[in-house]
Design an enzyme around this catalytic site. Sequence first.
Site, PDB file in Angstrom:
ATOM      1  N   GLY A 140       0.566  -1.360  -0.381  1.00 10.80           N
ATOM      2  CA  GLY A 140       0.021  -0.076   0.134  1.00 10.80           C
ATOM      3  C   GLY A 140       0.615   1.478   0.067  1.00 10.80           C
ATOM      4  N   GLN A 141       0.176   2.665  -0.258  1.00  7.37           N
ATOM      5  CA  GLN A 141       0.681   3.599   0.178  1.00  7.37           C
ATOM      6  C   GLN A 141       1.845   3.518   1.041  1.00  7.37           C
ATOM      7  OE1 GLN A 141      -0.908   7.346  -1.369  1.00  7.37           O
ATOM      8  NE2 GLN A 141      -2.754   6.817   0.156  1.00  7.37           N
ATOM      9  N   HIS A 168      -8.688  -1.946   4.786  1.00  4.71           N
ATOM     10  CA  HIS A 168      -9.814  -0.726   3.800  1.00  4.71           C
ATOM     11  C   HIS A 168      -9.840   0.421   3.944  1.00  4.71           C
ATOM     12  CE1 HIS A 168     -13.922  -1.034   1.979  1.00  4.71           C
ATOM     13  NE2 HIS A 168     -13.609  -2.457   1.743  1.00  4.71           N
ATOM     14  N   TYR A 170      -2.155   2.253  12.462  1.00  6.56           N
ATOM     15  CA  TYR A 170      -2.999   3.034  11.656  1.00  6.56           C
ATOM     16  C   TYR A 170      -4.225   3.104  12.093  1.00  6.56           C
ATOM     17  CZ  TYR A 170       2.207   2.812  10.224  1.00  6.56           C
ATOM     18  OH  TYR A 170       3.669   2.844  10.610  1.00  6.56           O
ATOM     19  N   THR A 212      -7.355   6.397  11.758  1.00  4.72           N
ATOM     20  CA  THR A 212      -7.047   7.887  10.715  1.00  4.72           C
ATOM     21  C   THR A 212      -8.682   9.209  11.464  1.00  4.72           C
ATOM     22  OG1 THR A 212      -9.226   8.685   9.342  1.00  4.72           O
ATOM     23  CG2 THR A 212      -9.837   6.611  10.640  1.00  4.72           C
ATOM     24  N   ASP A 213      -8.550  10.286  11.112  1.00  4.27           N
ATOM     25  CA  ASP A 213      -8.998  10.931  11.035  1.00  4.27           C
ATOM     26  C   ASP A 213     -10.387  11.370  11.317  1.00  4.27           C
ATOM     27  OD1 ASP A 213      -7.948  11.100   9.069  1.00  4.27           O
ATOM     28  OD2 ASP A 213      -9.613  12.717   8.825  1.00  4.27           O
ATOM     29  N   TYR A 227     -16.014   2.934   8.009  1.00  5.11           N
ATOM     30  CA  TYR A 227     -14.712   3.034   7.932  1.00  5.11           C
ATOM     31  C   TYR A 227     -14.011   4.006   8.845  1.00  5.11           C
ATOM     32  CZ  TYR A 227      -9.664   5.209   7.091  1.00  5.11           C
ATOM     33  OH  TYR A 227      -8.490   4.945   6.516  1.00  5.11           O
ATOM     34  N   LYS A 258     -12.595   1.668  12.275  1.00  8.11           N
ATOM     35  CA  LYS A 258     -11.389   1.856  12.439  1.00  8.11           C
ATOM     36  C   LYS A 258     -10.930   2.439  14.118  1.00  8.11           C
ATOM     37  CE  LYS A 258      -8.159   1.975   9.631  1.00  8.11           C
ATOM     38  NZ  LYS A 258      -6.817   1.453   9.530  1.00  8.11           N
ATOM     39  N   TRP A 280      -5.195  11.761   5.325  1.00 10.98           N
ATOM     40  CA  TRP A 280      -5.542  12.453   4.095  1.00 10.98           C
ATOM     41  C   TRP A 280      -3.927  12.046   3.419  1.00 10.98           C
ATOM     42  CZ3 TRP A 280      -7.334  18.194   3.074  1.00 10.98           C
ATOM     43  CH2 TRP A 280      -7.946  18.194   3.797  1.00 10.98           C
TER      44      TRP A 280
HETATM   45  P1  NDP Z   1      -3.698   1.760   1.001  1.00 10.02           P
HETATM   46  O1  NDP Z   1      -5.136   1.647   0.406  1.00 10.02           O
HETATM   47  O2  NDP Z   1      -3.101   2.252  -0.034  1.00 10.02           O
HETATM   48  O3  NDP Z   1      -3.317   0.591   2.047  1.00 10.02           O
HETATM   49  C1  NDP Z   1      -4.016  -0.862   2.033  1.00 10.02           C
HETATM   50  C2  NDP Z   1      -3.201  -2.304   1.769  1.00 10.02           C
HETATM   51  O4  NDP Z   1      -3.722  -2.679   2.417  1.00 10.02           O
HETATM   52  C3  NDP Z   1      -2.478  -1.982   0.686  1.00 10.02           C
HETATM   53  O5  NDP Z   1      -1.637  -2.702   0.684  1.00 10.02           O
HETATM   54  C4  NDP Z   1      -4.207  -3.459   0.562  1.00 10.02           C
HETATM   55  O6  NDP Z   1      -2.889  -4.546  -0.416  1.00 10.02           O
HETATM   56  C5  NDP Z   1      -3.978  -4.277   1.634  1.00 10.02           C
HETATM   57  N1  NDP Z   1      -5.455  -4.687   1.308  1.00 10.02           N
HETATM   58  C6  NDP Z   1      -5.941  -5.437   0.991  1.00 10.02           C
HETATM   59  N2  NDP Z   1      -7.245  -6.041   1.156  1.00 10.02           N
HETATM   60  C7  NDP Z   1      -6.088  -6.177   2.826  1.00 10.02           C
HETATM   61  C8  NDP Z   1      -6.420  -8.452   2.674  1.00 10.02           C
HETATM   62  N3  NDP Z   1      -7.558  -8.978   3.052  1.00 10.02           N
HETATM   63  N4  NDP Z   1      -5.674  -8.813   3.539  1.00 10.02           N
HETATM   64  C9  NDP Z   1      -4.478  -7.303   3.789  1.00 10.02           C
HETATM   65  N5  NDP Z   1      -4.310  -6.853   3.343  1.00 10.02           N
HETATM   66  C10 NDP Z   1      -4.679  -6.192   2.833  1.00 10.02           C
HETATM   67  O7  NDP Z   1      -3.697   2.162   2.147  1.00 10.02           O
HETATM   68  P2  NDP Z   1      -2.396   3.643   2.669  1.00 10.02           P
HETATM   69  O8  NDP Z   1      -1.224   2.657   2.895  1.00 10.02           O
HETATM   70  O9  NDP Z   1      -2.847   4.765   2.644  1.00 10.02           O
HETATM   71  O10 NDP Z   1      -2.823   3.903   4.432  1.00 10.02           O
HETATM   72  C11 NDP Z   1      -2.276   2.961   6.130  1.00 10.02           C
HETATM   73  C12 NDP Z   1      -3.296   3.304   6.532  1.00 10.02           C
HETATM   74  O11 NDP Z   1      -3.376   4.697   7.248  1.00 10.02           O
HETATM   75  C13 NDP Z   1      -4.176   2.168   6.423  1.00 10.02           C
HETATM   76  O12 NDP Z   1      -4.832   1.521   8.173  1.00 10.02           O
HETATM   77  C14 NDP Z   1      -5.458   3.271   6.967  1.00 10.02           C
HETATM   78  O13 NDP Z   1      -6.468   3.168   8.000  1.00 10.02           O
HETATM   79  C15 NDP Z   1      -4.890   4.583   7.360  1.00 10.02           C
HETATM   80  N6  NDP Z   1      -5.337   6.053   7.301  1.00 10.02           N
HETATM   81  C16 NDP Z   1      -5.091   5.963   5.692  1.00 10.02           C
HETATM   82  C17 NDP Z   1      -4.839   7.379   5.150  1.00 10.02           C
HETATM   83  C18 NDP Z   1      -4.685   7.816   3.419  1.00 10.02           C
HETATM   84  O14 NDP Z   1      -6.070   8.591   2.838  1.00 10.02           O
HETATM   85  N7  NDP Z   1      -4.784   7.208   2.501  1.00 10.02           N
HETATM   86  C19 NDP Z   1      -5.833   8.754   6.126  1.00 10.02           C
HETATM   87  C20 NDP Z   1      -5.735   8.058   6.937  1.00 10.02           C
HETATM   88  C21 NDP Z   1      -5.607   7.117   7.648  1.00 10.02           C
HETATM   89  P3  NDP Z   1      -4.042  -4.026  -2.253  1.00 10.02           P
HETATM   90  O15 NDP Z   1      -3.444  -2.899  -2.887  1.00 10.02           O
HETATM   91  O16 NDP Z   1      -3.384  -5.455  -2.770  1.00 10.02           O
HETATM   92  O17 NDP Z   1      -5.552  -4.099  -2.292  1.00 10.02           O
END
Ligand code: NDP
Length: 296
Positions: free
Chosen positions: A10-11, A62, A100, A102-103, A126, A130, A151
């Site tokens: 993920g990011q 998610h 991690y 979230t707001d 969501y 969380k 964000w």
């Molecule tokens: P991403 O959506 O980029 O990453 C989430 C990751 O979870 C991806 O690698 C995804 O894999 C993986 N994932 C999806 N389904 C499953 C599964 N069944 N089992 C295991 N892993 C899975 O999110 P971010 O990196 O942006 O978020 C990181 C954290 O920060 C999270 O906890 C999020 O809630 C929190 N956060 C994010 C914000 C945002 O703006 N993005 C804001 C506030 C908090 P794949 O890509 O292969 O689906």
Amino acid sequence: MKILLLGKDGQLGWELQRSLAPLGELIALGPDTPGGDYTRLDDVERAVRSIAPNIIVNAGAHTAVDKAESEPDLARLLNTQAPAMLAAEAKRLGAWLVHYSTDYVFDGSGSTPWVETDATSPLNVYGQTKAESEAAIQESGCQHLTFRTSWVYAARGGNFAKTMLRLGQERDTLTVIDDQIGAPTGADLLADVTAHALRVAQYRPEVAGLYHLVAGGETSWHGYARFVLDLAREHGMPLKVAADAIKPVPTSAFPTPAERPRNSRLNTRKLQSTFGLTLPPWQTGVARMLAEILEK
Ligand code: NDP
């Protein structure tokens, strides 16, 4: 030191692969690797037990906020049940858990930055899942660092800034929401702060707990878009949209399945003072990410 990273692609997971590597032996799993898919929680539990890490970092989630409204069970499995299981395993192993949040655990009322002790009151599925994860981790009694952020963007993959750059080249007017206020936060900053905090936690375990972690300052999505497009113009990108043709609109102009909080400001004093860290202004990270995109 053995570190198990989940959600590796993920990011945030991608940046954590970089920032955690110098701390020890890093084992990184994602939904496509055995033991890394949260929809098969038994497999994940078995993987954690056989790896027996000293630190578990949960970057899997998610994160499709609107989709979560129509698939709450999947959102809860990934966002609450998986972290609850990881917390139970961390407790059993005597390991640290990094998580991690979230707001979106807040309802967005008022204009004061939220502090860690403010009551949560999520507006959407969501945020609810969380908030439940935070409570489950707290109740497990494991040593943990939970970081609430907002964000999140990264140079890799799609993001708001890239969408604005595309639209700015295609359209001569843009409408962008100006009544949600928060701080765009780079996944690279989150990953770096995580590594610093983990170092401190190794010799000062009393730092365990919940922290707000966002870049400095605040803006609206409209302010964010203006900043991105102004910089793109300075870099010589040909844009159709003029600076004064980026129109501010209220949230109600873009109805979505999930309601979003208006006030996403997070007060980061606790994190900065506990770990002796400085959180740079949001513009610094966004400008850096844009430079990477625009120089390609
Ligand atoms: P991403 O959506 O980029 O990453 C989430 C990751 O979870 C991806 O690698 C995804 O894999 C993986 N994932 C999806 N389904 C499953 C599964 N069944 N089992 C295991 N892993 C899975 O999110 P971010 O990196 O942006 O978020 C990181 C954290 O920060 C999270 O906890 C999020 O809630 C929190 N956060 C994010 C914000 C945002 O703006 N993005 C804001 C506030 C908090 P794949 O890509 O292969 O689906």
